[in-house]
Design a protein around this motif. Structure first.
Motif, short mmCIF file in Angstrom:
data_model
loop_
_atom_site.label_atom_id
_atom_site.label_comp_id
_atom_site.label_asym_id
_atom_site.label_seq_id
_atom_site.Cartn_x
_atom_site.Cartn_y
_atom_site.Cartn_z
N ILE A 185 0.84 -1.19 0.00
CA ILE A 185 0.00 0.00 0.00
C ILE A 185 0.88 1.25 0.00
O ILE A 185 0.62 2.20 -0.72
N SER A 186 1.93 1.20 0.81
CA SER A 186 2.85 2.33 0.87
C SER A 186 3.56 2.55 -0.47
O SER A 186 3.70 3.69 -0.93
N SER A 187 3.98 1.47 -1.10
CA SER A 187 4.64 1.59 -2.41
C SER A 187 3.69 2.11 -3.47
O SER A 187 4.07 2.90 -4.33
N ALA A 188 2.44 1.67 -3.43
CA ALA A 188 1.45 2.14 -4.40
C ALA A 188 1.19 3.63 -4.23
O ALA A 188 1.09 4.37 -5.21
N LYS A 189 1.09 4.07 -2.99
CA LYS A 189 0.88 5.51 -2.73
C LYS A 189 2.10 6.31 -3.18
O LYS A 189 1.95 7.36 -3.81
N PHE A 190 3.29 5.81 -2.88
CA PHE A 190 4.51 6.51 -3.30
C PHE A 190 4.58 6.59 -4.83
O PHE A 190 4.92 7.63 -5.39
N ARG A 191 4.28 5.49 -5.52
CA ARG A 191 4.32 5.47 -6.98
C ARG A 191 3.37 6.51 -7.56
O ARG A 191 3.73 7.28 -8.44
N LYS A 192 2.17 6.55 -7.00
CA LYS A 192 1.16 7.48 -7.51
C LYS A 192 1.58 8.94 -7.27
O LYS A 192 1.53 9.76 -8.18
N ASP A 193 2.01 9.25 -6.06
CA ASP A 193 2.44 10.61 -5.75
C ASP A 193 3.63 11.02 -6.60
O ASP A 193 3.68 12.13 -7.13
N ASP A 194 4.60 10.12 -6.72
CA ASP A 194 5.79 10.41 -7.51
C ASP A 194 5.44 10.63 -8.98
O ASP A 194 5.94 11.56 -9.62
N PHE A 195 4.54 9.80 -9.52
CA PHE A 195 4.16 9.96 -10.92
C PHE A 195 3.43 11.28 -11.15
O PHE A 195 3.70 11.98 -12.13
N TYR A 196 2.52 11.63 -10.23
CA TYR A 196 1.81 12.90 -10.38
C TYR A 196 2.78 14.08 -10.29
O TYR A 196 2.63 15.07 -11.00
N LYS A 197 3.80 13.98 -9.44
CA LYS A 197 4.80 15.05 -9.35
C LYS A 197 5.58 15.18 -10.65
O LYS A 197 5.81 16.29 -11.15
N ARG A 198 5.99 14.04 -11.22
CA ARG A 198 6.72 14.08 -12.50
C ARG A 198 5.85 14.61 -13.62
O ARG A 198 6.29 15.39 -14.47
N LEU A 199 4.58 14.19 -13.63
CA LEU A 199 3.64 14.64 -14.66
C LEU A 199 3.40 16.14 -14.54
O LEU A 199 3.41 16.87 -15.55
N THR A 200 3.23 16.62 -13.32
CA THR A 200 3.03 18.05 -13.09
C THR A 200 4.27 18.86 -13.48
O THR A 200 4.16 19.89 -14.14
N ALA A 201 5.44 18.37 -13.10
CA ALA A 201 6.69 19.06 -13.44
C ALA A 201 6.87 19.14 -14.95
O ALA A 201 7.26 20.19 -15.49
N LYS A 202 6.59 18.06 -15.65
CA LYS A 202 6.72 18.04 -17.11
C LYS A 202 5.75 19.03 -17.75
O LYS A 202 6.11 19.77 -18.67
N ALA A 203 4.53 19.07 -17.25
CA ALA A 203 3.52 19.97 -17.80
C ALA A 203 3.89 21.43 -17.55
O ALA A 203 3.75 22.28 -18.44
N LEU A 204 4.37 21.73 -16.35
CA LEU A 204 4.75 23.11 -16.04
C LEU A 204 5.98 23.55 -16.85
O LEU A 204 6.07 24.71 -17.25
N THR A 205 6.89 22.62 -17.11
CA THR A 205 8.04 22.93 -17.96
C THR A 205 7.57 23.26 -19.37
O THR A 205 8.01 24.25 -19.98
#
Length: 168
Positions: free
Chosen positions: A1-21
């Motif tokens: 559960i912890s790994s799934a939450k980390f994966r999701k948060d990390d992916f959303y951060k990367r997706l947001t960073a890419k979009a803002l760039t």
């Protein structure tokens, strides 16, 4: 559960960073036009799998990275972005972020979406590792318990046999 939450948060951060760039390159850098930005997006080394970025100024589309894929419910996502500044959701296998950015030049809605194929594969692999380790641990505990009980019961069995051999 912890790994799934980390994966999701990390992916959303990367997706947001890419979009803002992408947004900053489009809006802030005058030398970059729509076509050049599409070439940059396609050739980025750390691009996300099946990625799409749409940028709206007020209500008109000013940039779309790839035309083959579509983001559904754009009006709903835009409304959530204006309310919450950042709204996360999924659409089928894709994860979508709706971002609201307000600048001197206008109000922008940024809609990036991508599929976290690699993160989800890692979670599937982790699930199998956990199941296999659990089953192996269960077998080891069962065997250990069997031999421990046998060793503990051994003297009692010997005592029982000695008692049977005693005659009155």
């Amino acid at each position: 559960i912890s790994s799934a939450k980390f994966r999701k948060d990390d992916f959303y951060k990367r997706l947001t960073a890419k979009a803002l760039t992408t947004f900053r390159l489009l809006v802030d850098v005058e030398q970059i036009d729509h076509d050049l930005l599409q070439v940059i997006d396609k050739n980025t080394l750390n691009s996300l799998y099946d990625e799409k970025v749409m940028i709206f100024k007020d209500t008109s589309l000013i940039y779309s990275s790839i035309d083959e894929r579509r983001i559904e419910d754009i009006k709903y996502l835009s409304a959530r972005a204006v309310e919450q500044k950042e709204y996360r959701t999924t659409q089928g296998p894709d994860e979508v972020v709706a971002l609201f950015v307000e600048q001197n030049t206008g109000r922008y809605i940024i809609l990036p979406s991508a599929n976290d194929k690699y993160g989800l594969n890692n979670l599937r692999y982790l699930r199998w590792v956990i199941v296999i380790v659990y089953l192996c641990g269960l077998v080891i505990v069962w065997i250990g318990t069997y031999f421990f009980v046998k060793k503990v019961i051994g003297p009692l069995e010997a005592l029982k046999n000695n008692l049977k051999s005693i005659t009155y």
